[in-house]
Motif scaffolding. Structure first.
Motif, PDB file in Angstrom:
ATOM      1  N   THR A 167       0.831  -1.207   0.000  1.00  0.00           N
ATOM      2  CA  THR A 167       0.000   0.000   0.000  1.00  0.00           C
ATOM      3  C   THR A 167       0.865   1.257   0.000  1.00  0.00           C
ATOM      4  N   PRO A 194       0.494   1.208  -5.968  1.00  0.00           N
ATOM      5  CA  PRO A 194      -0.187  -0.016  -5.541  1.00  0.00           C
ATOM      6  C   PRO A 194      -1.632  -0.079  -6.014  1.00  0.00           C
ATOM      7  N   ALA A 196      -3.827  -1.757  -4.590  1.00  0.00           N
ATOM      8  CA  ALA A 196      -4.641  -1.758  -3.372  1.00  0.00           C
ATOM      9  C   ALA A 196      -4.902  -0.354  -2.855  1.00  0.00           C
ATOM     10  N   ASP A 199      -2.076   3.512   1.593  1.00  0.00           N
ATOM     11  CA  ASP A 199      -2.639   3.388   2.940  1.00  0.00           C
ATOM     12  C   ASP A 199      -1.483   3.471   3.936  1.00  0.00           C
TER      13      ASP A 199
END
Length: 313
Positions: A167, A194, A196, A199
């Motif tokens: 992330t 990423p 995803a 984060d």
């Protein structure tokens, strides 16, 4: 790859390796920078338009095997993942083009670099080494960043810890020159994003994490599902500086999708492979040329010298 026939470059490379070891300690068989790492493997699939930018073989093939190394900063092999000094995180991607034929991308999670030249970087490391806790202020490193705006900007750039290596976003430090089948040239900087999504953790959540949380998490994650990244190219405008890693390109620069990396498993015998693998920041493949950034030849020499020592340790 052979060492460059440049005594000054080799001497500077060795001085930088020695300074890394003076700061972080000497660990035979371990990298002097980004010492703590993990290898995964998978494949790269090019985007439809990638081959119009570069004639490099991995942009024209249906897919190319890759090995990816995620890492923490510093030369400390057991640095806790939640230590602020473990940022920026690193990523190195090896595209396996054939038997003993490959090209690499080396990037980290902060967009930019603190110095323009290797000599400046050695000064930076010397200032860090001379600024032990208890050193009166202004310390040598405070004086250095105070007189080097690019280093100050790099140090002050927020570097939050990621939830996962999967992330985090990564940036190529130096520019490359793409050449297509017609010979047209385009300078680019790599970005690896990423799938995803980005984060990160706040400071409180980071402190609460285990010392090996990133490495444990990525090993668990890849066993349960593939890990995907987009490889992108930030295109340089005609007025951009392409030989200085401290200079940011325009915020509205065009970003082009080059393809996707899909990681599906850990590399077997990780320790042996990490000791053997020497990543190369110079592409050394038809269709991608290094820029004239002075960091490129230096980084390649450092990686090769330290890699040979690592293999023989």
């Amino acid at each position: 790859m052979p060492l460059p026939n440049d005594e000054k470059l080799i001497a500077l490379s060795e001085a930088l390796i020695e300074k890394f070891q003076a700061i972080f300690g000497a660990y035979p068989g371990i990298r002097p920078a980004h010492a703590k790492g993990i290898l995964l493997k998978g494949e790269f699939t090019p985007a439809a338009g990638a081959s119009t930018l570069s004639r490099a073989p991995h942009f024209a093939s249906a897919s190319t095997p890759v090995t990816v190394r995620f890492s923490n900063s510093t030369g400390v092999p057991l640095i806790p993942d939640n230590d602020p000094n473990a940022n920026p995180r690193g990523i190195a991607v090896r595209f396996h083009l054939g038997e003993r034929v490959h090209t690499d991308i080396v990037a980290h999670s902060t967009d930019g670099f603190p110095t323009h030249t290797g000599e400046e970087f050695l000064e930076f490391l010397q200032a860090i080494a001379a600024s032990a806790p208890g050193t009166p202020s202004p310390t040598p490193v405070e004086a250095f960043v105070g007189s080097h705006p690019a280093a100050l900007a790099f140090v002050q750039t927020p570097k939050p810890a990621p939830v996962s290596f999967a992330t985090e976003g990564y940036f190529g430090v130096t520019a490359m020159e793409f050449l297509n089948a017609e010979g047209a040239s385009q300078f680019i900087r790599y970005q690896i994003s990423p799938e995803a999504g980005l984060d990160h953790l706040n400071d409180e959540a980071t402190k609460a994490k285990e010392a090996n949380y990133l490495f444990d998490e990525i090993a668990t994650r890849v066993k349960s599902a593939p890990i995907a990244f987009k490889v992108k190219a930030q295109l340089a405008g005609v007025a951009e500086v392409v030989d200085d890693a401290t200079i940011h390109w325009a915020a509205d620069s065009k970003i082009v999708d080059l393809g996707s990396i899909t990681l599906t498993s850990l590399v077997e015998d990780d320790a042996a492979e990490q000791k053997h693998t020497i990543f190369d920041p110079i592409p050394r493949v038809d269709g991608i040329e290094p820029s004239n950034d002075p960091l490129l030849e230096l980084r390649a020499a450092i990686y090769l010298i330290s890699g040979r020592r690592r293999r023989s340790a």
